[in-house]
Design an enzyme around this catalytic site. Sequence first.
Site, PDB file in Angstrom:
ATOM      1  N   HIS A   1     -13.318   2.349  -0.089  1.00 43.49           N
ATOM      2  CA  HIS A   1     -13.323   1.275   0.932  1.00 43.49           C
ATOM      3  C   HIS A   1     -13.898  -0.030   0.368  1.00 43.49           C
ATOM      4  O   HIS A   1     -14.348  -0.895   1.133  1.00 43.49           O
ATOM      5  CB  HIS A   1     -14.187   1.655   2.160  1.00 43.49           C
ATOM      6  CG  HIS A   1     -13.636   2.759   3.006  1.00 43.49           C
ATOM      7  ND1 HIS A   1     -14.449   3.674   3.638  1.00 43.49           N
ATOM      8  CD2 HIS A   1     -12.374   3.086   3.347  1.00 43.49           C
ATOM      9  CE1 HIS A   1     -13.706   4.525   4.331  1.00 43.49           C
ATOM     10  NE2 HIS A   1     -12.438   4.189   4.169  1.00 43.49           N
TER      11      HIS A   1
ATOM     12  N   ASN B   1       0.879  -1.172   0.000  1.00 43.17           N
ATOM     13  CA  ASN B   1       0.000   0.000   0.000  1.00 43.17           C
ATOM     14  C   ASN B   1       0.918   1.223   0.000  1.00 43.17           C
ATOM     15  O   ASN B   1       1.432   1.632   1.039  1.00 43.17           O
ATOM     16  CB  ASN B   1      -0.890  -0.031   1.253  1.00 43.17           C
ATOM     17  CG  ASN B   1      -1.870   1.123   1.291  1.00 43.17           C
ATOM     18  OD1 ASN B   1      -1.822   2.025   0.457  1.00 43.17           O
ATOM     19  ND2 ASN B   1      -2.748   1.105   2.269  1.00 43.17           N
TER      20      ASN B   1
ATOM     21  N   ARG C   1     -12.806  15.168   7.724  1.00 42.99           N
ATOM     22  CA  ARG C   1     -13.524  15.499   6.482  1.00 42.99           C
ATOM     23  C   ARG C   1     -14.987  15.840   6.779  1.00 42.99           C
ATOM     24  O   ARG C   1     -15.612  15.180   7.612  1.00 42.99           O
ATOM     25  CB  ARG C   1     -13.474  14.307   5.519  1.00 42.99           C
ATOM     26  CG  ARG C   1     -12.155  14.181   4.789  1.00 42.99           C
ATOM     27  CD  ARG C   1     -12.104  12.898   3.981  1.00 42.99           C
ATOM     28  NE  ARG C   1     -11.229  11.926   4.598  1.00 42.99           N
ATOM     29  CZ  ARG C   1     -11.135  10.654   4.236  1.00 42.99           C
ATOM     30  NH1 ARG C   1     -11.866  10.188   3.250  1.00 42.99           N
ATOM     31  NH2 ARG C   1     -10.307   9.849   4.852  1.00 42.99           N
TER      32      ARG C   1
ATOM     33  N   GLU D   1      -8.271  -5.685   4.964  1.00 49.81           N
ATOM     34  CA  GLU D   1      -8.115  -5.317   3.556  1.00 49.81           C
ATOM     35  C   GLU D   1      -6.909  -6.011   2.921  1.00 49.81           C
ATOM     36  O   GLU D   1      -6.945  -6.403   1.761  1.00 49.81           O
ATOM     37  CB  GLU D   1      -8.004  -3.793   3.430  1.00 49.81           C
ATOM     38  CG  GLU D   1      -9.328  -3.121   3.765  1.00 49.81           C
ATOM     39  CD  GLU D   1      -9.231  -1.630   3.994  1.00 49.81           C
ATOM     40  OE1 GLU D   1      -9.443  -0.882   3.044  1.00 49.81           O
ATOM     41  OE2 GLU D   1      -8.947  -1.219   5.133  1.00 49.81           O
TER      42      GLU D   1
ATOM     43  N   ARG E   1      -2.546  -2.168  -3.428  1.00 48.95           N
ATOM     44  CA  ARG E   1      -3.757  -1.383  -3.207  1.00 48.95           C
ATOM     45  C   ARG E   1      -3.678  -0.164  -4.131  1.00 48.95           C
ATOM     46  O   ARG E   1      -2.697   0.579  -4.120  1.00 48.95           O
ATOM     47  CB  ARG E   1      -3.827  -0.912  -1.771  1.00 48.95           C
ATOM     48  CG  ARG E   1      -5.038  -0.038  -1.567  1.00 48.95           C
ATOM     49  CD  ARG E   1      -4.999   0.684  -0.259  1.00 48.95           C
ATOM     50  NE  ARG E   1      -6.215   1.467  -0.123  1.00 48.95           N
ATOM     51  CZ  ARG E   1      -6.249   2.642   0.493  1.00 48.95           C
ATOM     52  NH1 ARG E   1      -5.168   3.163   0.999  1.00 48.95           N
ATOM     53  NH2 ARG E   1      -7.384   3.290   0.589  1.00 48.95           N
TER      54      ARG E   1
END
Length: 402
Positions: free
Chosen positions: A183, A7, A244, A387, A93
């Site tokens: 996601h 990643n 956010r 993940e 990823r």
Amino acid sequence: MNVLVINAGSSSLKYQLLNPQTETLLAVGLCERIGIDGKFTYKPQLDGKETLKAIDVAMPTHSEAIQAVLNALVDEKNGVIASMKEIDAVGHRVVHGGDVFSGSVLITDDVMKALEDCIPLAPLHNPANITGINACVAVMGADVPQVGVFDTAFHQTMPAKAFTYALPYKYYTEDKVRRYGFHGTSHKYVAGRAAAMLGKDVADLKLVSCHLGNGSSVTAIDAGKSVDTSMGFTPLAGLPMGTRSGDIDAGIMEYLMNKHNMDITEMVSILNKKSGVFGVSDLSSDFRDLENAGKDGNAEAALSVEMFNYGVKKLIGSYAAAMGGVDAVIFTAGVGENSASQRLDIAGGLEFMGITMDAEANKVRGEETVISTADSKVKVLLIPTNEELMIAMDTAAIVSAL
Ligand code: AMP
């Protein structure tokens, strides 16, 4: 089969070496401050092997970072494999696959070209992901298969009524402005685990998956397919998050920019970095701090958590309506896996739609558990996400079919 999962960020690179068939994790770690002063962390998962924590390793580029990872993995004393030949494939990823990738793919020259084309959609993330892939090919050679696994791919099954924005249609056809969702790897993984926990085929289930962490999104999954999700064209949309804003009235931007003489860069930076629960509380983006401060009487901290929970509750209701029912609600990621009080606040009061929480079972943390009562018509499941395992599983499936 061993898969190296990468990643890559702009100055960091997270990695795991795992066997997706046995679900064995061999090593995990992190390269930080790539292009600066280079810090290398390596945590072998085998007994008797030593951890390296943020040691100095020169990493002027991602290539040296990958080389450092490989050196550690095959190290005579603390390595977990005998040679690089024991790495069968690399799974990367990749944040944005646009509308080109609806599943994971073997990286080829054409795929690299398509990834470059997706850069305008994720200018901060995709270039780093591409750099990570190039570095692996440069260091490991072209013979080790590289696979791209996209955060957006799982959501490519959304129907047009869910992904189209009510803007002039040419912005979709010409500029690719639409809901993509993110996601996806996590939502797909927990949906598979939910089916296993319930002893059913995912094709027979309607699920609402709540990935609640520093970034949060909720997805409606009907028969194993994403049919709607709360993040949008970018990961700024949907729920309020750590920093956010989530969804706001777009008119607010013009009003604030005029009033405070801000340009669009400043405005968007506020929406991404100074908003969410951090913005409302003016205290922290970490839900633990906010829950504690709320208990100590900090009204804004309490409000920020309440707003977040209320947002998740509304999404559960609206996605149940969108699917014409729901069999299970899934909680995952940092908040979803750990905060019993937030889970209770979110899923409490939903008895009218067949959800009855089991307060005792809900006290658990980070373990696959049914947290609704035995007679709850809709099951509520706590499922730790993974993940990296999902990326390794997808990678293995693609490489095995070569
Ligand atoms: P993630 O992005 O999935 O790593 O989630 C990170 C977030 O999970 C942190 O910002 C925390 O706010 C939250 N978190 C982790 N542990 C807890 C906990 N015990 N209670 C509440 N929130 C938690």
